[in-house]
Design a protein around this motif. Structure first.
Motif, PDB file in Angstrom:
ATOM      1  N   MET A 182       0.828  -1.204   0.000  1.00 48.29           N
ATOM      2  CA  MET A 182       0.000   0.000   0.000  1.00 48.29           C
ATOM      3  C   MET A 182       0.858   1.248   0.000  1.00 48.29           C
ATOM      4  N   ASN A 183       0.373   2.258  -0.705  1.00 47.45           N
ATOM      5  CA  ASN A 183       0.960   3.590  -0.582  1.00 47.45           C
ATOM      6  C   ASN A 183       0.003   4.399   0.294  1.00 47.45           C
ATOM      7  N   ILE A 184       0.566   5.061   1.291  1.00 45.86           N
ATOM      8  CA  ILE A 184      -0.292   5.775   2.248  1.00 45.86           C
ATOM      9  C   ILE A 184       0.079   7.254   2.296  1.00 45.86           C
ATOM     10  N   LEU A 185      -0.944   8.096   2.349  1.00 46.58           N
ATOM     11  CA  LEU A 185      -0.733   9.537   2.554  1.00 46.58           C
ATOM     12  C   LEU A 185      -1.240   9.898   3.946  1.00 46.58           C
ATOM     13  N   VAL A 186      -0.396  10.562   4.734  1.00 46.07           N
ATOM     14  CA  VAL A 186      -0.791  11.051   6.051  1.00 46.07           C
ATOM     15  C   VAL A 186      -0.906  12.569   5.937  1.00 46.07           C
ATOM     16  N   VAL A 187      -2.026  13.122   6.357  1.00 49.46           N
ATOM     17  CA  VAL A 187      -2.217  14.569   6.277  1.00 49.46           C
ATOM     18  C   VAL A 187      -1.978  15.181   7.654  1.00 49.46           C
ATOM     19  N   GLY A 188      -1.061  16.148   7.732  1.00 49.28           N
ATOM     20  CA  GLY A 188      -0.775  16.842   8.988  1.00 49.28           C
ATOM     21  C   GLY A 188       0.704  17.125   9.146  1.00 49.28           C
ATOM     22  N   ARG A 189       1.061  17.787  10.248  1.00 50.64           N
ATOM     23  CA  ARG A 189       2.464  18.216  10.406  1.00 50.64           C
ATOM     24  C   ARG A 189       2.968  18.117  11.840  1.00 50.64           C
ATOM     25  N   GLY A 190       2.248  17.425  12.708  1.00 51.84           N
ATOM     26  CA  GLY A 190       2.627  17.438  14.126  1.00 51.84           C
ATOM     27  C   GLY A 190       3.274  16.155  14.605  1.00 51.84           C
ATOM     28  N   GLY A 191       3.377  16.053  15.947  1.00 48.59           N
ATOM     29  CA  GLY A 191       3.927  14.859  16.570  1.00 48.59           C
ATOM     30  C   GLY A 191       3.027  13.664  16.325  1.00 48.59           C
ATOM     31  N   ARG A 192       1.731  13.903  16.353  1.00 48.04           N
ATOM     32  CA  ARG A 192       0.771  12.823  16.075  1.00 48.04           C
ATOM     33  C   ARG A 192       1.054  12.176  14.721  1.00 48.04           C
ATOM     34  N   GLU A 193       1.272  13.026  13.708  1.00 49.10           N
ATOM     35  CA  GLU A 193       1.498  12.489  12.365  1.00 49.10           C
ATOM     36  C   GLU A 193       2.847  11.770  12.290  1.00 49.10           C
ATOM     37  N   HIS A 194       3.862  12.311  12.989  1.00 45.48           N
ATOM     38  CA  HIS A 194       5.162  11.628  13.000  1.00 45.48           C
ATOM     39  C   HIS A 194       5.004  10.238  13.604  1.00 45.48           C
ATOM     40  N   SER A 195       4.230  10.173  14.675  1.00 46.36           N
ATOM     41  CA  SER A 195       4.063   8.896  15.350  1.00 46.36           C
ATOM     42  C   SER A 195       3.275   7.902  14.476  1.00 46.36           C
ATOM     43  N   ILE A 196       2.297   8.393  13.716  1.00 50.08           N
ATOM     44  CA  ILE A 196       1.564   7.523  12.780  1.00 50.08           C
ATOM     45  C   ILE A 196       2.541   6.982  11.718  1.00 50.08           C
ATOM     46  N   VAL A 197       3.424   7.857  11.246  1.00 51.70           N
ATOM     47  CA  VAL A 197       4.430   7.439  10.249  1.00 51.70           C
ATOM     48  C   VAL A 197       5.350   6.369  10.836  1.00 51.70           C
ATOM     49  N   MET A 198       5.795   6.578  12.084  1.00 51.77           N
ATOM     50  CA  MET A 198       6.692   5.604  12.722  1.00 51.77           C
ATOM     51  C   MET A 198       6.019   4.234  12.798  1.00 51.77           C
ATOM     52  N   LYS A 199       4.736   4.235  13.146  1.00 55.53           N
ATOM     53  CA  LYS A 199       4.024   2.959  13.275  1.00 55.53           C
ATOM     54  C   LYS A 199       3.818   2.317  11.896  1.00 55.53           C
ATOM     55  N   LEU A 200       3.455   3.135  10.911  1.00 51.50           N
ATOM     56  CA  LEU A 200       3.231   2.589   9.564  1.00 51.50           C
ATOM     57  C   LEU A 200       4.522   2.025   8.971  1.00 51.50           C
ATOM     58  N   SER A 201       5.657   2.621   9.352  1.00 45.88           N
ATOM     59  CA  SER A 201       6.946   2.152   8.816  1.00 45.88           C
ATOM     60  C   SER A 201       7.222   0.710   9.193  1.00 45.88           C
ATOM     61  N   GLU A 202       6.609   0.250  10.305  1.00 46.90           N
ATOM     62  CA  GLU A 202       6.821  -1.139  10.751  1.00 46.90           C
ATOM     63  C   GLU A 202       5.974  -2.120   9.949  1.00 46.90           C
TER      64      GLU A 202
END
Ligand code: AMP
Ligand code: GLY
Length: 415
Positions: A1-21
């Motif tokens: 899957m290709n995923i787009l996360v919308v936002g610029r905060g710590g919440r979005e960074h943390s979503i990215v960290m989890k998705l990276s796994e």
């Protein structure tokens, strides 16, 4: 899957960290992201509110799923726009997101569906608001109806302070249109906790409980902020109270939204207070909490992308949580939550085993990371116990030579 996360905060960074796994995820894009996210995903310079730009990017880059972090695009109808374009998005429509976008709507909704919350009344008139305050006395809580970045709430300890808050919101318009209507609420005493859940229509899959520390300074002093630190899970919430919050608050809410013709897909967040009569709702958010997400997602054992797809397909994601605790402390710019300087060098800390750093208001400027907002970093740790997790976080923070221009609370996880 290709995923787009919308936002610029710590919440979005943390979503990215989890998705990276995730083994299901090929590429992660973030619009617009921040300086720290740029090291881990592809940041694209599209503003959260640029719906057309986001739809166009999603179509052109074969994005399979979009996840929306912040409340403003949700309330402006980003999910509606994506659905119209036939794109998959894990986010509520603006009709469902009104539960966060309008506190008066949320109060009316809770009354109608018998969901436990503080008694309240809604006002546009200064005079009527002040009469109500005179009648009820202090302490009393004054809230701007619309979105105010977590800052539109005054817990007034005296009638004078409450009248002043009314003036600020209705007369001086400190929160512009968001404060043109206000909700005045009974003060509830008790410990607070947050309960987030993955939701699709009438299915609710709760996460672990979390506790946010909202006041700016130690011992819960100072103004309300977006959140200065958090921990999960919360030991003082009993399993009975958790079951009550799940059934009588989250489930009733999503069932009510279905009845109102506003079915919900996304994250439903209940900000709760434990009163002598049981948990009551302080606020609803229709998105991942910040900073709760940063300390809840590390405890999720499942693959996040898989969970979202299952939930949207109407399947039980079979959530599993780690046994330990996770805590995180926000490093904020001096002056926060008021306006603060930007462009200040980001503090560097030595790595402490088990500790991690999430970026919020940071950006890259000439190759170096500088501050770009009030809440700048969150330093977190996951351990067997809350005490050990907090110890790791504070050890990492103590290793910083130069905290000039920044502050953080020293008591996160202690109450
Ligand atoms: P909110 O943005 O609605 O979550 O409110 C921010 C904070 O104000 C909450 O986390 C509480 O600490 C406090 N607060 C809001 N409403 C009430 C209430 N009715 N009684 C006591 N405290 C409240
Ligand atoms: N931490 C509270 C919020 O996300 O609004």
């Amino acid at each position: 899957m290709n995923i787009l996360v919308v936002g610029r905060g710590g919440r979005e960074h943390s979503i990215v960290m989890k998705l990276s796994e995730s083994e299901h995820v090929t590429r992660i894009y973030v619009a617009p992201g921040n300086g720290g996210i740029a090291g881990e995903a592809t940041c694209v310079a599209i503003d959260e509110m640029d719906m057309e730009g986001l739809v166009k990017f999603t179509k052109e880059n074969a994005i399979d799923l979009t996840i929306v972090g912040p409340e403003n695009p949700l309330n402006a109808g980003i999910a509606n726009r994506f659905y119209e374009a036939g794109l998959k998005v894990f986010a509520p429509t603006k009709e469902a997101a009104l539960l966060e976008g309008s506190k008066s709507y949320a109060k009316e909704f809770m009354k109608k569906y018998d969901i436990p919350t503080a008694a309240s009344a809604t006002f546009n008139s200064v005079e009527e608001a002040k009469q109500y305050i005179d009648l009820k006395g202090a302490p009393i809580v004054i809230k701007a109806d619309g979105l105010a970045a977590g800052k539109g709430v005054v817990v007034a300890e005296s009638v004078e302070q409450a009248q002043e808050a009314v003036n600020e919101m209705l007369v001086t318009r400190a929160f512009a249109e968001a404060g043109a209507t206000i909700v005045i609420e009974e003060f509830l005493a008790g410990k607070e906790f947050s309960l987030m859940a993955f939701v699709h229509e009438n299915h609710v899959y709760p996460m672990v409980t979390a506790r946010d520390h909202k006041r700016a300074y130690d011992n819960d002093e100072g103004p309300n902020t977006g959140g200065m630190g958090a921990y999960a899970p919360v030991a003082d919430v009993s399993s009975e109270h958790l079951a009550f919050a799940t059934e009588e608050i989250l489930q009733k809410t999503v069932d009510g939204l279905m009845k109102e013709g506003r079915p919900f897909t996304g994250i439903l967040y209940a900000g709760l207070i434990m009163t002598t009569e049981g948990p009551k709702v302080i606020e609803f958010n229709t998105r991942f909490g910040d900073p709760e997400t940063q300390i809840v997602l590390p405890l999720l054992k499942n693959d996040l992308a898989h969970v979202l797809v299952d939930v949207m397909d109407g399947k039980d994601p079979q959530l599993e949580w780690e046994e330990g605790s996770c805590t995180g402390v926000v490093v904020a710019s001096e002056g926060y939550p008021a306006d603060c300087d930007k462009g200040v060098r980001i503090p560097e800390m030595s790595s402490v085993e088990g500790a991690f750093t999430v970026h919020a208001g940071t950006k890259l400027e000439g190759g170096s990371l500088v501050s770009d907002g009030g809440r700048v970093l969150l330093v977190g740790a996951k351990e067997d116990s809350l005490e050990k997790a907090a110890e790791n976080v504070y050890e990492a923070l103590a290793s910083v030579d130069d905290m000039k221009g920044y502050f953080y609370r020293r008591d996160i996880g202690k109450s």
